[in-house]
Design a protein around this motif. Structure first.
Motif, mmCIF file in Angstrom:
data_model
loop_
_atom_site.group_PDB
_atom_site.id
_atom_site.type_symbol
_atom_site.label_atom_id
_atom_site.label_comp_id
_atom_site.label_asym_id
_atom_site.label_seq_id
_atom_site.Cartn_x
_atom_site.Cartn_y
_atom_site.Cartn_z
ATOM 1 N N UNK A 16 15.932 -25.284 -13.415
ATOM 2 C CA UNK A 16 16.999 -25.952 -12.667
ATOM 3 C C UNK A 16 16.975 -25.561 -11.202
ATOM 4 N N UNK A 17 16.704 -24.294 -10.918
ATOM 5 C CA UNK A 17 16.640 -23.823 -9.531
ATOM 6 C C UNK A 17 15.441 -24.411 -8.798
ATOM 7 N N UNK A 18 14.349 -24.635 -9.515
ATOM 8 C CA UNK A 18 13.152 -25.209 -8.924
ATOM 9 C C UNK A 18 13.183 -26.724 -8.860
ATOM 10 N N UNK A 19 14.209 -27.326 -9.461
ATOM 11 C CA UNK A 19 14.309 -28.776 -9.468
ATOM 12 C C UNK A 19 13.417 -29.426 -10.505
ATOM 13 N N UNK A 20 13.021 -28.657 -11.540
ATOM 14 C CA UNK A 20 12.141 -29.175 -12.584
ATOM 15 C C UNK A 20 12.904 -29.446 -13.876
ATOM 16 N N UNK A 21 14.109 -29.879 -13.779
ATOM 17 C CA UNK A 21 14.916 -30.072 -14.969
ATOM 18 C C UNK A 21 14.425 -31.128 -15.809
ATOM 19 N N UNK B 257 17.198 -18.486 -19.759
ATOM 20 C CA UNK B 257 16.689 -18.056 -18.454
ATOM 21 C C UNK B 257 15.634 -19.022 -17.931
ATOM 22 N N UNK B 258 14.778 -19.526 -18.805
ATOM 23 C CA UNK B 258 13.742 -20.481 -18.388
ATOM 24 C C UNK B 258 14.380 -21.766 -17.868
ATOM 25 N N UNK B 259 15.441 -22.207 -18.526
ATOM 26 C CA UNK B 259 16.150 -23.400 -18.066
ATOM 27 C C UNK B 259 16.767 -23.161 -16.699
ATOM 28 N N UNK B 260 17.291 -21.959 -16.467
ATOM 29 C CA UNK B 260 17.872 -21.643 -15.159
ATOM 30 C C UNK B 260 16.808 -21.685 -14.071
ATOM 31 N N UNK B 261 15.640 -21.138 -14.349
ATOM 32 C CA UNK B 261 14.549 -21.155 -13.384
ATOM 33 C C UNK B 261 14.123 -22.588 -13.095
#
Length: 98
Positions: free
Chosen positions: A93-98, A87-91
């Motif tokens: 990725x959505x914020x553009x902080x990959x 879930x943290x990775x999804x957040x």
């Protein structure tokens, strides 16, 4: 079929699930060329452990019950940690902080 044969089958099913996790882990590690622990390992651990716990309760074996119950807590905790990380990775990725 007698209850004894049914429970024997449940015990063997639990052992088969529990053993399959090692094959899954081994194949994933060979594929990655490094030691990895796939999520399927934890699901097989949970399924096999729960089935073996049911069998241990039927057998009224306190040593087996305690061992399987403790293992279930560990397997469940690992799945919770994996879900949290996913879930943290999804957040991110959505914020553009990959």
């Amino acid at each position: 079929m007698s209850a004894e044969w049914l429970w024997l089958g449940i015990g063997f099913l639990g052992q088969a699930l529990f053993s399959a996790r090692f094959i899954v882990q081994w194949l994933a590690s060979e594929r990655a060329k490094r030691s990895v622990m796939p999520v399927a390992f934890w699901f097989l651990s949970l399924g096999g452990g729960a089935t073996l716990l049911a069998y241990a309760l039927y057998r009224q074996d306190p040593v087996f019950v305690v061992g399987q119950a403790a293992g279930l807590l560990i397997y469940l905790r690992n799945l919770i940690l994996i879900r949290k990380e996913h879930r943290q990775h999804q957040v991110n990725d959505e914020d553009g902080n990959a």
